[in-house]
Design an enzyme around this catalytic site. Structure first.
Site, PDB file in Angstrom:
ATOM      1  CB  CYS A 127      -0.879   0.048   1.230  1.00 41.63           C
ATOM      2  SG  CYS A 127      -2.078  -1.245   1.279  1.00 41.63           S
TER       3      CYS A 127
ATOM      4  CG  PHE B 188     -16.263  -1.710  10.972  1.00 36.11           C
ATOM      5  CD1 PHE B 188     -16.962  -0.512  11.116  1.00 36.11           C
ATOM      6  CD2 PHE B 188     -15.356  -1.823   9.921  1.00 36.11           C
ATOM      7  CE1 PHE B 188     -16.772   0.548  10.227  1.00 36.11           C
ATOM      8  CE2 PHE B 188     -15.152  -0.764   9.029  1.00 36.11           C
ATOM      9  CZ  PHE B 188     -15.869   0.413   9.178  1.00 36.11           C
TER      10      PHE B 188
ATOM     11  N   GLY C 203     -21.770  -4.537  18.508  1.00 36.54           N
ATOM     12  CA  GLY C 203     -22.719  -5.597  18.825  1.00 36.54           C
ATOM     13  C   GLY C 203     -21.971  -6.916  18.922  1.00 36.54           C
TER      14      GLY C 203
END
Lengths: 260, 260
Positions: free
Chosen positions: B105, B243, B246
């Site tokens: 990258c 992320f 939950g």
């Protein structure tokens, strides 16, 4: 080079573990070459690199105006910008020097504001906008921000130069977003000294100093300013607003440019 | 110096404009003096400055272990840390040099990982945790984070070194939060190589490289990794999760340390 990259990752949901494709934002080291000399490198997302280079060099007072640039090339798979331009050589030398201490909260300022130059950098613009306009634009801030939509992993700046014109800058590094929008405006020949700037992230000293260095009179964010950001805004006559949400906002300093 | 600062600002709500008190987080320039020599300065929030200095110097391989420190003083109203210690003088010189390019990258790495040293930095720990534990801790991430509660303007890191022990780092600069928690653990004599680290912000190359330099095997965030963050995790054997919300999460690389 594309600004995004797809790869297989492992998703966990409850007791399940499975593979799936994901899209991530790229982060590169962008080299800046001015008149054949490497003046620095910035970590950046590879989109709008030329605008980033122009905005960055103008914010550091190395280039005074875009018309002083005679050649602008993006090379090395998007990882190098080469510029030929009339430059302020003295400010290239200052780039990696340490900044100046502003009293009140501690240090600030990127390299090229020295105490004697502060007075010259005070923002005197009479430009003003309504609080309603600022609130409305914050409500639709992420419109037309493709990298944010695809990755959820970039900062965004939007520079509004008149009622019908705005520029968007997206980057993993927050300060680059300001240089990108200013670079775009300058490359389009549009003055930024009667504009307002909205950013997605916190108003740290670095962000506030960038707005001052570009002489943008109003800077607003959905989130907070630091104490030092506020002190710089106070000293340089910048209208600084945070927590612009719904029909409320906190104007930290110089509220005269936001009318109700 | 207190980490927060109160001042009068202008609040706008609909068509009303009025003054009120607000609390902002401070941002200072913290000078680092090692054996009488100034080795650098970091913009930081003035809380846990000693831990920040220790964590930073260890992440840069300038100090190998906390027991090598013979004196540690906070001076100049909290804006200067002076340390006497056994140091790696060569790595002090490298501090302001440019980093190494990792293929995939673009560039990454802070100063002191050179290509020959990469193999030595690969994380080999067999430490693992359950996805359920990670999800539970993310759900209560901001517990006991006073600066976040007061200002909404700091990043946070939490380092869990065993089932009953964790360290909190709060700072306006995200990378400082990692150095603060590691510095606190090292000053308490606690090993970090069998721990997991949670951070509030994006997993840029700088954040991922910090975890590698401290040899922490698991790094997790509520938000995304960049492509370069993922590449560094891949290369150095770091378990990287984003992320975490939950009961779901995206494990970008090395999922073996998170079991379901």
């Amino acid at each position: 080079m594309e600004p995004i990259f797809s790869t297989t990752i492992t998703k966990i949901k409850g007791s399940q573990k499975f593979e799936r494709e994901d899209t991530l934002v790229r982060e590169i080291k962008l080299e800046l070459i001015v008149n054949g000399e490497k003046v620095g490198a910035v970590m950046a997302t590879p989109v709008d690199q030329e605008a980033l280079a122009i905005g960055y060099l103008m914010s550091e007072n190395i280039i005074e105006r875009f018309s002083d640039v005679t050649s602008l090339k993006l090379l090395n798979d998007g990882m190098r910008v080469e510029i030929e331009a009339k430059v302020n050589q003295k400010n290239i030398k200052k780039l990696n020097a340490e900044g100046v201490v502003i009293s009140g909260c501690g240090k600030s300022m990127t390299a090229n504001i020295d105490p004697e130059a502060i007075e010259a950098k005070v923002i005197k613009s009479d430009f003003s906008i309504s609080a309603a306009l600022l609130s409305k634009e914050m409500g639709q801030f992420y419109t037309e921000c493709p990298l944010y939509e695809q990755t959820g992993c970039v900062h965004t700046a939007k520079l509004f130069t008149d009622a019908h014109t705005y520029f968007i800058g997206e980057d993993i590094a927050q300060h680059n977003t300001i240089d990108k929008v200013v670079g775009k405006a300058q490359m389009a020949g549009i003055d930024v000294t009667n504009s307002f700037l909205m950013v997605s992230g916190r108003l740290s000293s670095e962000m506030v100093a960038k707005a001052v260095m570009h002489q943008i009179p109003i800077l607003a964010s959905r989130t907070a300013s630091t104490c030092l950001g506020l002190m710089i805004a106070e000293k340089f006559g910048l209208t600084l607003a945070g927590f612009v949400r719904g029909d409320t906002m906190n104007v930290y300093r110089h509220p005269r440019r936001i009318h109700v």
